[in-house]
Design an enzyme around this catalytic site. Structure first.
Site, PDB file in Angstrom:
ATOM      1  N   ARG A   1     -17.493 -42.308 -23.492  1.00  0.00           N
ATOM      2  CA  ARG A   1     -16.195 -41.946 -22.931  1.00  0.00           C
ATOM      3  C   ARG A   1     -15.162 -43.057 -23.117  1.00  0.00           C
ATOM      4  NH1 ARG A   1     -17.610 -40.329 -17.634  1.00  0.00           N
ATOM      5  NH2 ARG A   1     -17.069 -42.405 -16.946  1.00  0.00           N
TER       6      ARG A   1
ATOM      7  N   TYR B   1      10.883 -33.093 -24.938  1.00  0.00           N
ATOM      8  CA  TYR B   1       9.965 -32.001 -25.272  1.00  0.00           C
ATOM      9  C   TYR B   1       9.726 -31.162 -24.005  1.00  0.00           C
ATOM     10  CZ  TYR B   1       5.382 -30.154 -26.804  1.00  0.00           C
ATOM     11  OH  TYR B   1       4.321 -29.362 -27.135  1.00  0.00           O
TER      12      TYR B   1
HETATM   13  C1  LIG Z   1       4.243 -31.570 -30.027  1.00  0.00           C
HETATM   14  C2  LIG Z   1       4.912 -32.624 -29.252  1.00  0.00           C
HETATM   15  C3  LIG Z   1       4.278 -33.178 -28.142  1.00  0.00           C
HETATM   16  C4  LIG Z   1       2.956 -32.697 -27.600  1.00  0.00           C
HETATM   17  O1  LIG Z   1       1.888 -32.907 -28.463  1.00  0.00           O
HETATM   18  P1  LIG Z   1       0.552 -32.004 -28.339  1.00  0.00           P
HETATM   19  O2  LIG Z   1      -0.425 -32.717 -29.182  1.00  0.00           O
HETATM   20  O3  LIG Z   1       0.949 -30.643 -28.828  1.00  0.00           O
HETATM   21  O4  LIG Z   1       0.177 -31.976 -26.894  1.00  0.00           O
HETATM   22  C5  LIG Z   1       4.919 -34.221 -27.492  1.00  0.00           C
HETATM   23  N1  LIG Z   1       6.131 -34.670 -27.886  1.00  0.00           N
HETATM   24  C6  LIG Z   1       6.766 -34.133 -28.940  1.00  0.00           C
HETATM   25  C7  LIG Z   1       8.094 -34.671 -29.326  1.00  0.00           C
HETATM   26  C8  LIG Z   1       6.192 -33.091 -29.648  1.00  0.00           C
HETATM   27  O5  LIG Z   1       6.855 -32.548 -30.670  1.00  0.00           O
END
Ligand SMILES: *Cc1c(COP(=O)(O)O)cnc(C)c1O
Length: 394
Positions: A60, A113
């Site tokens: 882990r 995001y």
């Molecule tokens: C896609 C994205 C995330 C999240 O990533 P995941 O791996 O889908 O959880 C975070 N920040 C930005 C700017 C993104 O485009």
């Protein structure tokens, strides 16, 4: 400050096997729950050091594969250490959680995001942590929003879907003077195009799901921290039992080897598409940091070494049917979430609902493009055919 060119040798040479003779070019994919020690003394020494970076102890905590990627991304970003977790969103949550507590307050860019916003509004709020959203162009004026209980500022530059740049150095200066921790989502730029720690930011998060892995198959998140902030994040991620799978770490390391050549092509193609779109009479605006009309373009020129393949354009107001006529039946562009893979994507985005501090008032529909590695001429021809369908559908 590092220049982009200084990172090229690292992309090729970091995270490779050192000790074995003869040795394969690549590290094997190391899966382990249990590591075996030769004596009780050795076991106890590893146990005592288990929160330190790179310690092999129990699966882990990380395997040799995990630590190779963590070392590489920490080095590229100029941080002390990195932690690989199971998604970009997990990385965001883990970069915030160790620094907040009931009664505290955080400042978050209005252009983050969407799921980052949901984390603040749903999870943090329930813990008694309040969030104020700020307009991305705020710069040093963020001082006026800081309260005695403000403990963290979250940035994303450029912002998701609308690509406004933030003055990270100005925000970091204010934060440092008040002992506030700064976190930035650097997914769009990658360390090749922007290295926020050099601008005074404490913690950088990446959705490695996008450009770092680069092939639309991996879900991974990375957190890079400076020396003061690494330990609380590592301890929190371990307390939550959070880790990236060695298989996805391996594939991300594989992706990193070609990051620079991919980014070069993604950026050049995006610029060609952005310029072509800007010349179409049905297009109201193109939102791409390399174009002078993008808010914060001067900051992009000052701080960044290039663009990635993701940008948006805004159509003059039109019906949903006309939008569908443009997007349906494109040959090379897929319709789907995410971005940063080798294949081109196109997707409308509604940003009006998610902005509160800097409301989005442009009336037309916003469409996001992720430029893949196809030939720019074929992508333009594909869009051209889409615009023909758009014109004939009234
Ligand atoms: C896609 C994205 C995330 C999240 O990533 P995941 O791996 O889908 O959880 C975070 N920040 C930005 C700017 C993104 O485009």
């Amino acid at each position: 400050m590092k220049r982009r060119a200084d990172l090229l040798d690292k992309l090729t040479h970091l995270g490779r096997p050192r000790a074995r003779r003869p040795r394969p070019v690549n590290l094997p994919m190391e899966f382990a729950s249990t590591y075996l020690f030769d004596s009780l003394e050795e076991f106890e020494a590893a146990r005592a050091a288990r929160f330190e970076k790179g310690q092999l102890n129990y699966g882990r905590y990380g395997t040799e594969t995990t630590y190779a990627l963590e070392e590489m991304i920490a080095d590229l970003e100029g941080g002390y250490g990195a932690i690989a977790v199971s998604s970009g969103l997990t990385a965001i949550a883990l970069a915030i959680l160790p620094f907040v507590a009931t009664g505290r307050h955080i400042l978050v860019a209005d252009t983050v995001y969407g799921p980052t916003r949901h984390f603040c509004d749903a999870i943090l709020q329930r813990m008694g942590v309040s969030t104020t959203y700020y307009p991305p162009g705020i710069g040093a004026d963020i001082e006026e929003l800081a309260r005695p209980e403000t403990c963290l500022i979250f940035l994303e530059s450029p912002g998701s879907n609308t690509f406004e740049l933030q003055d990270a150095s100005a925000v970091a200066r204010v934060a440092r003077s008040r002992g506030i921790v700064t976190v930035i989502d650097n997914t769009w730029a990658t360390p090749l195009n922007f290295r926020p720690i050099e601008h005074g930011i404490n913690i950088v998060v990446h959705a490695g799901t996008k450009y770092l892995s680069g092939h639309s198959d991996v879900m991974i998140g990375l957190i890079v921290a400076d020396g003061q902030n690494y330990d609380p994040i590592r301890r929190t991620s371990l307390a939550l039992g959070e880790r990236a799978s060695p298989a996805e770490v391996f594939l991300t390391l594989r992706g990193m080897r070609t990051l620079e050549v991919r980014m070069e092509r993604h950026g050049a193609t995006a610029l060609a598409l952005a310029k072509w779109l800007k010349a179409q009479p049905e297009v109201d605006r193109v939102l791409c940091p390399a174009l002078p009309q993008c808010p914060g373009h001067a900051i992009w020129k000052r701080d960044f070494d290039g663009i990635s393949g993701v940008f948006s354009f805004v159509l003059k107001p039109c019906s949903k049917d006309r939008l569908a006529a443009l997007i349906d039946n494109l040959d090379l562009f897929g319709i789907g979430l995410s971005w940063g893979g080798y294949e081109s994507l196109i997707l409308p985005a509604d940003v009006t609902a998610s902005r509160t501090a800097a409301p989005w008032t442009t009336p037309g529909r916003l469409v996001r493009i992720s430029a893949g590695l196809e030939s720019p001429a074929s992508l333009i021809a594909d869009l051209q055919a889409g615009f023909e369908r758009f014109r004939h559908n009234s």
